[in-house]
Design a protein around this motif. Structure first.
Motif, PDB file in Angstrom:
ATOM      1  N   MET A  57     -23.592  34.036 -26.241  1.00  0.00           N
ATOM      2  CA  MET A  57     -24.681  33.397 -26.680  1.00  0.00           C
ATOM      3  C   MET A  57     -24.986  32.250 -25.852  1.00  0.00           C
ATOM      4  O   MET A  57     -24.312  31.531 -25.216  1.00  0.00           O
ATOM      5  N   VAL A  58     -26.225  32.259 -25.529  1.00  0.00           N
ATOM      6  CA  VAL A  58     -26.855  31.127 -24.808  1.00  0.00           C
ATOM      7  C   VAL A  58     -28.083  30.577 -25.621  1.00  0.00           C
ATOM      8  O   VAL A  58     -28.604  31.224 -26.559  1.00  0.00           O
ATOM      9  N   LEU A  59     -28.778  29.784 -25.014  1.00  0.00           N
ATOM     10  CA  LEU A  59     -30.139  28.910 -25.705  1.00  0.00           C
ATOM     11  C   LEU A  59     -31.171  29.400 -24.921  1.00  0.00           C
ATOM     12  O   LEU A  59     -31.288  29.117 -23.629  1.00  0.00           O
ATOM     13  N   LEU A  60     -32.171  29.957 -25.280  1.00  0.00           N
ATOM     14  CA  LEU A  60     -33.429  30.342 -24.755  1.00  0.00           C
ATOM     15  C   LEU A  60     -34.141  28.722 -24.830  1.00  0.00           C
ATOM     16  O   LEU A  60     -34.371  28.237 -25.622  1.00  0.00           O
ATOM     17  N   LYS A  61     -34.538  28.508 -23.383  1.00  0.00           N
ATOM     18  CA  LYS A  61     -35.446  27.171 -22.986  1.00  0.00           C
ATOM     19  C   LYS A  61     -36.730  27.133 -23.006  1.00  0.00           C
ATOM     20  O   LYS A  61     -37.318  26.206 -23.045  1.00  0.00           O
ATOM     21  N   ASP A  62     -37.134  28.385 -22.648  1.00  0.00           N
ATOM     22  CA  ASP A  62     -38.770  28.611 -22.256  1.00  0.00           C
ATOM     23  C   ASP A  62     -39.055  29.982 -22.138  1.00  0.00           C
ATOM     24  O   ASP A  62     -38.182  31.119 -22.065  1.00  0.00           O
ATOM     25  N   PHE A  63     -40.452  30.312 -22.696  1.00  0.00           N
ATOM     26  CA  PHE A  63     -40.786  31.541 -22.382  1.00  0.00           C
ATOM     27  C   PHE A  63     -42.213  31.341 -22.302  1.00  0.00           C
ATOM     28  O   PHE A  63     -43.084  30.589 -22.721  1.00  0.00           O
ATOM     29  N   ASP A  64     -43.039  32.616 -21.671  1.00  0.00           N
ATOM     30  CA  ASP A  64     -44.439  32.642 -21.446  1.00  0.00           C
ATOM     31  C   ASP A  64     -44.699  34.148 -20.787  1.00  0.00           C
ATOM     32  O   ASP A  64     -43.686  34.931 -20.804  1.00  0.00           O
ATOM     33  N   ALA A  65     -45.934  34.255 -20.212  1.00  0.00           N
ATOM     34  CA  ALA A  65     -46.108  35.561 -19.642  1.00  0.00           C
ATOM     35  C   ALA A  65     -45.149  36.091 -18.637  1.00  0.00           C
ATOM     36  O   ALA A  65     -44.977  37.398 -18.596  1.00  0.00           O
ATOM     37  N   ARG A  66     -44.594  35.018 -18.147  1.00  0.00           N
ATOM     38  CA  ARG A  66     -43.662  35.464 -16.914  1.00  0.00           C
ATOM     39  C   ARG A  66     -42.190  36.143 -17.369  1.00  0.00           C
ATOM     40  O   ARG A  66     -41.645  36.663 -16.508  1.00  0.00           O
ATOM     41  N   GLY A  67     -41.908  35.482 -18.501  1.00  0.00           N
ATOM     42  CA  GLY A  67     -40.576  36.056 -18.943  1.00  0.00           C
ATOM     43  C   GLY A  67     -39.878  34.810 -20.001  1.00  0.00           C
ATOM     44  O   GLY A  67     -40.251  33.868 -20.352  1.00  0.00           O
ATOM     45  N   PHE A  68     -38.546  35.063 -19.982  1.00  0.00           N
ATOM     46  CA  PHE A  68     -37.521  34.439 -20.863  1.00  0.00           C
ATOM     47  C   PHE A  68     -36.633  33.749 -20.171  1.00  0.00           C
ATOM     48  O   PHE A  68     -35.921  34.179 -19.181  1.00  0.00           O
ATOM     49  N   VAL A  69     -36.598  32.172 -20.272  1.00  0.00           N
ATOM     50  CA  VAL A  69     -35.786  31.614 -19.418  1.00  0.00           C
ATOM     51  C   VAL A  69     -34.569  30.828 -20.121  1.00  0.00           C
ATOM     52  O   VAL A  69     -34.606  30.257 -21.232  1.00  0.00           O
ATOM     53  N   PHE A  70     -33.339  31.038 -19.627  1.00  0.00           N
ATOM     54  CA  PHE A  70     -32.218  30.089 -19.863  1.00  0.00           C
ATOM     55  C   PHE A  70     -31.490  29.566 -18.736  1.00  0.00           C
ATOM     56  O   PHE A  70     -31.897  29.831 -17.673  1.00  0.00           O
ATOM     57  N   TYR A  71     -30.542  28.726 -18.939  1.00  0.00           N
ATOM     58  CA  TYR A  71     -29.834  27.761 -17.690  1.00  0.00           C
ATOM     59  C   TYR A  71     -28.237  28.346 -17.968  1.00  0.00           C
ATOM     60  O   TYR A  71     -27.910  28.343 -18.785  1.00  0.00           O
ATOM     61  N   THR A  72     -27.853  28.093 -16.745  1.00  0.00           N
ATOM     62  CA  THR A  72     -26.394  28.344 -16.683  1.00  0.00           C
ATOM     63  C   THR A  72     -25.745  27.838 -15.401  1.00  0.00           C
ATOM     64  O   THR A  72     -26.529  27.367 -14.568  1.00  0.00           O
ATOM     65  N   ASN A  73     -24.453  27.753 -15.237  1.00  0.00           N
ATOM     66  CA  ASN A  73     -23.841  27.401 -14.121  1.00  0.00           C
ATOM     67  C   ASN A  73     -23.470  28.879 -13.253  1.00  0.00           C
ATOM     68  O   ASN A  73     -22.994  29.905 -14.042  1.00  0.00           O
ATOM     69  N   THR A  74     -24.054  28.808 -12.056  1.00  0.00           N
ATOM     70  CA  THR A  74     -24.121  29.862 -11.184  1.00  0.00           C
ATOM     71  C   THR A  74     -22.486  30.783 -10.811  1.00  0.00           C
ATOM     72  O   THR A  74     -22.354  31.639 -10.734  1.00  0.00           O
ATOM     73  N   GLN A  75     -21.737  29.527 -11.000  1.00  0.00           N
ATOM     74  CA  GLN A  75     -20.169  29.888 -10.705  1.00  0.00           C
ATOM     75  C   GLN A  75     -19.585  30.523 -12.060  1.00  0.00           C
ATOM     76  O   GLN A  75     -18.333  30.645 -11.820  1.00  0.00           O
ATOM     77  N   SER A  76     -20.041  30.484 -13.134  1.00  0.00           N
ATOM     78  CA  SER A  76     -19.612  31.101 -14.293  1.00  0.00           C
ATOM     79  C   SER A  76     -19.565  32.600 -14.243  1.00  0.00           C
ATOM     80  O   SER A  76     -20.158  33.079 -13.237  1.00  0.00           O
ATOM     81  N   THR A  77     -18.857  33.226 -15.105  1.00  0.00           N
ATOM     82  CA  THR A  77     -18.949  34.690 -15.118  1.00  0.00           C
ATOM     83  C   THR A  77     -20.061  35.321 -15.211  1.00  0.00           C
ATOM     84  O   THR A  77     -20.559  36.266 -14.123  1.00  0.00           O
ATOM     85  N   LYS A  78     -21.166  34.951 -15.954  1.00  0.00           N
ATOM     86  CA  LYS A  78     -22.751  35.365 -16.013  1.00  0.00           C
ATOM     87  C   LYS A  78     -23.250  35.124 -14.914  1.00  0.00           C
ATOM     88  O   LYS A  78     -24.113  35.941 -14.522  1.00  0.00           O
ATOM     89  N   GLY A  79     -23.098  33.871 -14.142  1.00  0.00           N
ATOM     90  CA  GLY A  79     -23.657  33.684 -13.050  1.00  0.00           C
ATOM     91  C   GLY A  79     -23.193  34.506 -11.720  1.00  0.00           C
ATOM     92  O   GLY A  79     -24.208  35.083 -11.290  1.00  0.00           O
ATOM     93  N   GLU A  80     -21.970  35.034 -11.902  1.00  0.00           N
ATOM     94  CA  GLU A  80     -21.412  35.757 -10.879  1.00  0.00           C
ATOM     95  C   GLU A  80     -22.207  37.234 -11.155  1.00  0.00           C
ATOM     96  O   GLU A  80     -22.417  37.940 -10.260  1.00  0.00           O
ATOM     97  N   GLU A  81     -21.822  37.684 -12.482  1.00  0.00           N
ATOM     98  CA  GLU A  81     -22.588  39.114 -12.631  1.00  0.00           C
ATOM     99  C   GLU A  81     -24.027  38.960 -12.378  1.00  0.00           C
ATOM    100  O   GLU A  81     -24.408  40.189 -11.826  1.00  0.00           O
ATOM    101  N   LEU A  82     -24.693  38.051 -12.679  1.00  0.00           N
ATOM    102  CA  LEU A  82     -26.110  38.066 -12.421  1.00  0.00           C
ATOM    103  C   LEU A  82     -26.573  38.307 -10.930  1.00  0.00           C
ATOM    104  O   LEU A  82     -27.565  38.829 -10.213  1.00  0.00           O
ATOM    105  N   ALA A  83     -25.434  37.677 -10.005  1.00  0.00           N
ATOM    106  CA  ALA A  83     -25.804  37.661  -8.338  1.00  0.00           C
ATOM    107  C   ALA A  83     -25.445  39.157  -8.032  1.00  0.00           C
ATOM    108  O   ALA A  83     -26.069  39.528  -7.070  1.00  0.00           O
ATOM    109  N   GLN A  84     -24.343  39.762  -8.764  1.00  0.00           N
ATOM    110  CA  GLN A  84     -23.946  41.133  -8.631  1.00  0.00           C
ATOM    111  C   GLN A  84     -25.012  42.127  -8.768  1.00  0.00           C
ATOM    112  O   GLN A  84     -25.413  43.186  -8.280  1.00  0.00           O
ATOM    113  N   ASN A  85     -25.581  41.580 -10.014  1.00  0.00           N
ATOM    114  CA  ASN A  85     -26.506  42.915 -10.565  1.00  0.00           C
ATOM    115  C   ASN A  85     -27.774  41.936 -11.482  1.00  0.00           C
ATOM    116  O   ASN A  85     -27.531  41.843 -12.585  1.00  0.00           O
ATOM    117  N   PRO A  86     -28.711  41.624 -10.851  1.00  0.00           N
ATOM    118  CA  PRO A  86     -29.773  40.754 -11.231  1.00  0.00           C
ATOM    119  C   PRO A  86     -30.712  41.384 -12.213  1.00  0.00           C
ATOM    120  O   PRO A  86     -31.768  41.636 -11.963  1.00  0.00           O
TER     121      PRO A  86
END
Length: 207
Positions: A57-86
């Motif tokens: 679970m994360v919090l959606l912090k913004d959305f518009d025609a470009r998409g849905f935005v959330f924030y995180t630590n890029t060194q976290s598990t999800k940050g590493e996974e997003l770097a590997q598979n964006p």
């Protein structure tokens, strides 16, 4: 043409909508008025190079025609996974309204200006926590984390707290967005919007 339902006025507009962004804005506003806590809570699914799905679970912090935005630590598990598979998928479930929204698509980082602006909008304690937390790493005990927060608080005092480079936002640019509303006897309403160039196509789905 789809027929309007007469038993549930909430579903009538959404089954015929041609604009998923506007529809999402309407549903989010209604959820904010009815959900007891965190109407913007989303389950975010990612997968790293091993191909295994991961969700949290994360919090959606913004959305518009470009998409849905959330924030995180890029060194976290999800940050590493997003770097590997964006690419990622998300789902919001609003129990009070008996609705959910699903979306999936490629991931891109927000701009540094966007990340800076949101970071500075957070409470001071949350900013300190974002710096102190080595997210997803092993932690000996809670005291270790709280001591790190206390040390940072003393270091920065009443001065500005800069955003760490490893903390930023990501935007899911959806290739599809699906809206679901509960119906009696599991005869739910589902509409999927699919990106087609600069626009969207719409299809009503069996429940």
């Amino acid at each position: 043409m789809d027929q309007l339902r007469t038993d549930d006025p909430k579903s009538a507009d959404f089954t015929l909508s041609e604009d998923p962004v506007g529809l999402f804005a309407t549903w989010m506003k209604e959820a904010e008025a009815s959900e007891p806590e965190d109407a913007n809570a989303v389950a975010l699914a990612t997968a790293g190079s091993d191909g295994l799905p991961d969700v949290r679970m994360v919090l959606l912090k913004d959305f518009d025609a470009r998409g849905f935005v959330f924030y995180t630590n890029t060194q976290s598990t999800k940050g590493e996974e997003l770097a590997q598979n964006p690419q990622a998928a998300l789902v919001l479930h609003w129990k009070s309204l008996r609705r959910q929204v699903r979306a999936r698509g490629p991931i891109t980082p927000v701009t540094a200006a966007e990340a800076d602006a949101y970071f500075q909008s957070r409470r001071r304690e949350s900013r300190l926590g974002a710096i102190a937390s080595q997210q997803s790493r092993p932690l000996a005990d809670r005291a270790t984390l709280m001591n790190a927060v206390a040390e940072l608080s003393e270091r920065y005092g009443d001065g500005p707290i800069p955003r760490p480079e490893h903390w930023t936002g990501f935007r899911i640019a959806p290739v599809s967005v699906e809206f679901w509303q509960n119906g009696d006897f599991r005869l739910h309403d589902r509409v999927r919007f699919t990106r087609t160039g600069a626009g969207w196509s719409r299809a009503r789905l069996y429940p």
